[in-house]
Enzyme design. Sequence first.
Site, mmCIF file in Angstrom:
data_model
loop_
_atom_site.group_PDB
_atom_site.id
_atom_site.type_symbol
_atom_site.label_atom_id
_atom_site.label_comp_id
_atom_site.label_asym_id
_atom_site.label_seq_id
_atom_site.Cartn_x
_atom_site.Cartn_y
_atom_site.Cartn_z
ATOM 1 N N HIS A 65 -3.873 -1.770 -6.684
ATOM 2 C CA HIS A 65 -3.124 -0.575 -7.064
ATOM 3 C C HIS A 65 -4.120 0.513 -7.452
ATOM 4 O O HIS A 65 -4.928 0.326 -8.358
ATOM 5 C CB HIS A 65 -2.176 -0.877 -8.228
ATOM 6 C CG HIS A 65 -1.004 -1.702 -7.829
ATOM 7 N ND1 HIS A 65 0.001 -2.056 -8.695
ATOM 8 C CD2 HIS A 65 -0.658 -2.245 -6.637
ATOM 9 C CE1 HIS A 65 0.909 -2.784 -8.061
ATOM 10 N NE2 HIS A 65 0.514 -2.912 -6.819
ATOM 11 N N ASP A 92 0.822 -1.227 0.000
ATOM 12 C CA ASP A 92 0.000 0.000 0.000
ATOM 13 C C ASP A 92 0.849 1.267 0.000
ATOM 14 O O ASP A 92 0.450 2.294 0.560
ATOM 15 C CB ASP A 92 -0.944 0.027 1.222
ATOM 16 C CG ASP A 92 -1.755 -1.242 1.371
ATOM 17 O OD1 ASP A 92 -2.385 -1.634 0.376
ATOM 18 O OD2 ASP A 92 -1.753 -1.836 2.458
#
Length: 435
Positions: free
Chosen positions: A51, A23
Site C-alpha cells: 500500500h 493496486d
Amino acid sequence: MEEKIFSRPAASATVLVGTQFGDEGKGKLVDYLSDKYDIVVRYQGGANAGHTICFDGKTVVLHLIPSGIFNKDCICVIGNGVVIDPNALMDEIKKVEELGYDVKGRLYISHNAHLIMPYHKRLDSLSESCLSGDNKIGTTGRGIGPSYEDKFARKGIRVVDLLDRDVLKEKLRENLAAKNKLISKVYEQEEIDVEAIIREYEEFDKAIDPYVTNTQLFLNRQIKAGKTILLEGAQGCLLDVDHGTYPFVTSSNPTSGGACTGSGVAPNHVGKIIGVCKAYTTRVGNGDFPTELDDETGEALGRIGCEFGATTGRKRRCGWLDLVALRYSVTVSGVTELALTKLDVLDTFEEIKVCTSYMLDGKEIFDFPTEHQTLSRVQPVYKSLKGWMASNAKAKSFAEMHPNAQAYVNFLEEALEVPVTFISVGPGRDETVFK
C-alpha cells in the site's frame, strides 16, 4: 418485543475493498480516512501486497502494517486473517519509527495470525518453477500461498506459538521433517537446516510480544465502547481465491466477506462497504485480462501511472476500465459506494474507452465469467467517451472538475448503479474531490 429482537445494531465498521486486480490505490484512501475512524484493521493477505501512501513530500510503501499508522491518533490492528513474515514486520516497524511515528501502544497483532516461515518461501519458489509459461501463477515468492496451505491443513505455526519456545521448537521440527522430504525427494534440492530456523525465530518472541493480543476480543470490546473501525483489505476482489479469476488468484479472500472472518468482527457491525477502483485497469503477473492494451495506449497508461508493483517492482499490465468485471466485484462484495483513483492518469487522452460488455462466440454477454476457459475467449465491447485534456488537480469540488471528467464519473455511476463519493485527481492527500 419483536421489534427489539429484529432490530439491527448500530453499524460500527466500514469495509474497504479493492474491486479490480489489486493496486487500486487503497493506501491513499485509508490514509485519508484514518482520522475519521478510531481503529484500522488489516484482515487478510501478507507481505505480498503493498500500500503506497504519499504525505509531507514522502512516499512510503507498507506491506503489513495498516496505512492508518501515520495518523498518530489511530490504532492499527493486524488481524487473524493475515499471514505474517516476522522479518518483514520488524523491518516495517523500524521504518515507521524512523519516520517519527510511535508504534508501541498503537499497533496490535492477532495472536491467531499465522506465520510465514523460511520453508514457505522456499516452497513457493520451487512450486512456481515447476509451472511453465502462461501456467505460472505469478506468485511474489513471499511464501503467502504455502503459509495459507499449512493453515488450512491445520499444520500452521501461529503468532501465539512464537511466544512459547518449547511449542515453537516442537512445531518447527514436526513441520520441517515433512517439508524437507518434499524439498529433497520431490524437488531434489538441499534440505533446510531446522536448528538454524529455531535459533532465528526464537529471537522474535521478545520483539513481537509487546504487540500481540487477542484482537477479536479487543475489537469487539472497542465496538461495545462506541469506537469506529475501518477494515482494510489487500489485493482485489478479482484475485479472491473463491470469487476471482482462478487459478490466477491470491490465497485469501479480499472480498468483503473476508473482512469478518479475518478480523472477528461480525457482519451485523458492518455498515458501509467502500469499493476502490482505478479509472483504468491494471494487473500484475499472469491471468486473463480482457481489456489489456499491448500498444502505445497501454504503454502510456503504464508510464503516466507509474505502474510498477509496490511489492515486486514488476511492470503492471494496463488496459481500459472494465465495467463487466467491476460490476461483478460490486455485486460480490456488496459495495455501497465507490472511490475512484488515478483519474489524473487519463488527463492527456483525447478519447477514453470503457468496456461495457463482452462478445463470446458471437453473442454479447454482460456477466463476468471467472473461469479461465471462458474468460480467455471473450472480446471487450467498448464505449468511447471524450477526454478532458486538462488537469483536475486544483479542483476542490466536483463542480470545479472539467465537464468531460464529470461526464466520465457520472457514466460510471449510472452503469454500476453505485455512487462515486471519492475521486483522486493526484497522488497527494489534498488532490482529492468528494462528490
